[in-house]
Design a protein around this motif. Structure first.
Motif, PDB file in Angstrom:
ATOM      1  N   PRO A 115       0.855  -1.214  -0.098  1.00  0.00           N
ATOM      2  CA  PRO A 115       0.051  -0.039   0.103  1.00  0.00           C
ATOM      3  C   PRO A 115       0.808   1.260  -0.138  1.00  0.00           C
ATOM      4  N   ALA A 116       2.010   1.049   0.421  1.00  0.00           N
ATOM      5  CA  ALA A 116       3.082   2.155   0.683  1.00  0.00           C
ATOM      6  C   ALA A 116       3.253   2.883  -0.830  1.00  0.00           C
ATOM      7  N   VAL A 117       3.548   1.565  -1.698  1.00  0.00           N
ATOM      8  CA  VAL A 117       4.086   1.885  -3.058  1.00  0.00           C
ATOM      9  C   VAL A 117       2.736   2.740  -3.975  1.00  0.00           C
ATOM     10  N   LEU A 118       1.542   2.279  -3.349  1.00  0.00           N
ATOM     11  CA  LEU A 118       0.341   2.885  -4.190  1.00  0.00           C
ATOM     12  C   LEU A 118       0.185   4.297  -3.704  1.00  0.00           C
ATOM     13  N   SER A 119       0.530   4.453  -2.272  1.00  0.00           N
ATOM     14  CA  SER A 119       0.322   5.932  -1.768  1.00  0.00           C
ATOM     15  C   SER A 119       1.370   6.799  -2.493  1.00  0.00           C
ATOM     16  N   GLN A 120       2.857   6.219  -2.635  1.00  0.00           N
ATOM     17  CA  GLN A 120       3.817   6.981  -3.044  1.00  0.00           C
ATOM     18  C   GLN A 120       3.537   7.348  -4.496  1.00  0.00           C
ATOM     19  N   ILE A 121       2.815   6.484  -5.494  1.00  0.00           N
ATOM     20  CA  ILE A 121       2.353   6.603  -6.716  1.00  0.00           C
ATOM     21  C   ILE A 121       1.283   7.756  -6.908  1.00  0.00           C
ATOM     22  N   ARG A 122       0.408   7.476  -5.893  1.00  0.00           N
ATOM     23  CA  ARG A 122      -0.561   8.695  -5.855  1.00  0.00           C
ATOM     24  C   ARG A 122      -0.088   9.883  -5.599  1.00  0.00           C
ATOM     25  N   SER A 123       0.746   9.851  -4.520  1.00  0.00           N
ATOM     26  CA  SER A 123       1.284  11.421  -4.299  1.00  0.00           C
ATOM     27  C   SER A 123       2.145  12.028  -5.523  1.00  0.00           C
ATOM     28  N   LEU A 124       2.792  11.063  -6.271  1.00  0.00           N
ATOM     29  CA  LEU A 124       3.828  11.504  -7.525  1.00  0.00           C
ATOM     30  C   LEU A 124       2.616  11.919  -8.369  1.00  0.00           C
ATOM     31  N   LEU A 125       1.591  11.488  -8.778  1.00  0.00           N
ATOM     32  CA  LEU A 125       0.732  12.038  -9.741  1.00  0.00           C
ATOM     33  C   LEU A 125      -0.061  12.902  -9.328  1.00  0.00           C
ATOM     34  N   LEU A 126      -0.553  12.976  -8.182  1.00  0.00           N
ATOM     35  CA  LEU A 126      -1.668  13.992  -7.739  1.00  0.00           C
ATOM     36  C   LEU A 126      -1.405  15.260  -6.801  1.00  0.00           C
ATOM     37  N   ASP A 127      -0.477  14.999  -5.788  1.00  0.00           N
ATOM     38  CA  ASP A 127      -0.158  15.808  -4.909  1.00  0.00           C
ATOM     39  C   ASP A 127       0.613  17.056  -5.263  1.00  0.00           C
ATOM     40  N   PRO A 128       0.594  18.292  -4.781  1.00  0.00           N
ATOM     41  CA  PRO A 128       1.407  19.529  -5.055  1.00  0.00           C
ATOM     42  C   PRO A 128       2.790  19.086  -4.608  1.00  0.00           C
ATOM     43  N   VAL A 129       3.998  19.708  -5.162  1.00  0.00           N
ATOM     44  CA  VAL A 129       5.386  19.285  -5.171  1.00  0.00           C
ATOM     45  C   VAL A 129       5.596  19.523  -3.564  1.00  0.00           C
ATOM     46  N   GLY A 130       5.145  20.283  -2.736  1.00  0.00           N
ATOM     47  CA  GLY A 130       5.672  20.490  -1.304  1.00  0.00           C
ATOM     48  C   GLY A 130       5.376  19.438  -0.579  1.00  0.00           C
ATOM     49  N   ILE A 131       4.199  18.646  -0.711  1.00  0.00           N
ATOM     50  CA  ILE A 131       3.594  17.750  -0.165  1.00  0.00           C
ATOM     51  C   ILE A 131       4.373  16.295  -0.570  1.00  0.00           C
ATOM     52  N   TYR A 132       4.518  16.337  -1.835  1.00  0.00           N
ATOM     53  CA  TYR A 132       5.268  15.002  -2.115  1.00  0.00           C
ATOM     54  C   TYR A 132       6.560  15.058  -1.540  1.00  0.00           C
ATOM     55  N   ARG A 133       7.266  16.147  -1.494  1.00  0.00           N
ATOM     56  CA  ARG A 133       8.603  16.135  -1.182  1.00  0.00           C
ATOM     57  C   ARG A 133       8.595  15.762   0.352  1.00  0.00           C
ATOM     58  N   GLU A 134       7.486  16.293   1.204  1.00  0.00           N
ATOM     59  CA  GLU A 134       7.507  15.890   2.525  1.00  0.00           C
ATOM     60  C   GLU A 134       7.287  14.525   2.741  1.00  0.00           C
ATOM     61  N   GLU A 135       6.472  13.814   1.752  1.00  0.00           N
ATOM     62  CA  GLU A 135       6.332  12.451   1.909  1.00  0.00           C
ATOM     63  C   GLU A 135       7.509  11.623   1.521  1.00  0.00           C
ATOM     64  N   LEU A 136       8.442  12.140   0.708  1.00  0.00           N
ATOM     65  CA  LEU A 136       9.822  11.460   0.498  1.00  0.00           C
ATOM     66  C   LEU A 136      10.578  11.655   1.531  1.00  0.00           C
ATOM     67  N   GLU A 137      10.732  12.908   2.083  1.00  0.00           N
ATOM     68  CA  GLU A 137      11.532  13.131   3.373  1.00  0.00           C
ATOM     69  C   GLU A 137      11.386  12.071   4.501  1.00  0.00           C
ATOM     70  N   ARG A 138       9.944  11.544   4.664  1.00  0.00           N
ATOM     71  CA  ARG A 138       9.745  10.643   5.744  1.00  0.00           C
ATOM     72  C   ARG A 138      10.329   9.437   5.698  1.00  0.00           C
ATOM     73  N   ASP A 141      -5.406  13.623 -17.271  1.00  0.00           N
ATOM     74  CA  ASP A 141      -4.391  12.481 -17.779  1.00  0.00           C
ATOM     75  C   ASP A 141      -3.473  11.733 -16.487  1.00  0.00           C
ATOM     76  N   ARG A 142      -3.141  12.546 -15.252  1.00  0.00           N
ATOM     77  CA  ARG A 142      -2.651  11.979 -14.298  1.00  0.00           C
ATOM     78  C   ARG A 142      -3.407  11.095 -13.400  1.00  0.00           C
ATOM     79  N   GLY A 143      -4.710  11.365 -13.488  1.00  0.00           N
ATOM     80  CA  GLY A 143      -5.792  10.516 -12.680  1.00  0.00           C
ATOM     81  C   GLY A 143      -6.209   9.298 -13.334  1.00  0.00           C
ATOM     82  N   LYS A 144      -6.073   9.348 -15.005  1.00  0.00           N
ATOM     83  CA  LYS A 144      -6.355   8.092 -15.734  1.00  0.00           C
ATOM     84  C   LYS A 144      -5.236   7.291 -15.501  1.00  0.00           C
ATOM     85  N   THR A 145      -3.931   7.710 -15.417  1.00  0.00           N
ATOM     86  CA  THR A 145      -2.776   6.974 -14.917  1.00  0.00           C
ATOM     87  C   THR A 145      -2.888   6.099 -13.659  1.00  0.00           C
ATOM     88  N   LEU A 146      -3.246   7.073 -12.658  1.00  0.00           N
ATOM     89  CA  LEU A 146      -3.405   6.287 -11.442  1.00  0.00           C
ATOM     90  C   LEU A 146      -4.606   5.494 -11.430  1.00  0.00           C
TER      91      LEU A 146
END
Length: 92
Positions: free
Chosen positions: A25-48, A73-78
């Motif tokens: 599930p963490a991988v799916l969460s990471q991919i979802r964040s990569l595709l849909l979250d703003p850059v700042g939130i994605y960076r925070e997720e990676l730093e965890r 398109d990003r939603g379709k990819t997810l």
């Protein structure tokens, strides 16, 4: 290679690798964040994950590239990634 293709190939690798029974599930969460979250939130997720700053920046650069795609398109990819994961998990 288009970034979306990279995400799809990663998903395929998770589904076809013999040792992977279920996609984490963490991988799916990471991919979802990569595709849909703003850059700042994605960076925070990676730093965890205590990743090296260079790795975080490399992933953020990929995110910025993916953000050039439309949100639709990003939603379709997810959705494709999630459907692929579901199909892989049903094979178990």
């Amino acid at each position: 290679m288009k970034p979306v293709l990279s995400v799809l190939l990663l998903t395929l690798a998770f589904c076809c690798y013999e040792a992977s029974v279920l996609v984490c599930p963490a991988v799916l969460s990471q991919i979802r964040s990569l595709l849909l979250d703003p850059v700042g939130i994605y960076r925070e997720e990676l730093e965890r994950y205590d990743a090296p700053p260079e790795a975080v920046q490399a992933n953020v650069d990929i995110k910025k590239c993916l953000d050039k795609l439309s949100r639709d398109d990003r939603g379709k990819t997810l959705r494709y990634v999630i459907n692929s994961q579901d199909a892989c998990n049903r094979q178990v």
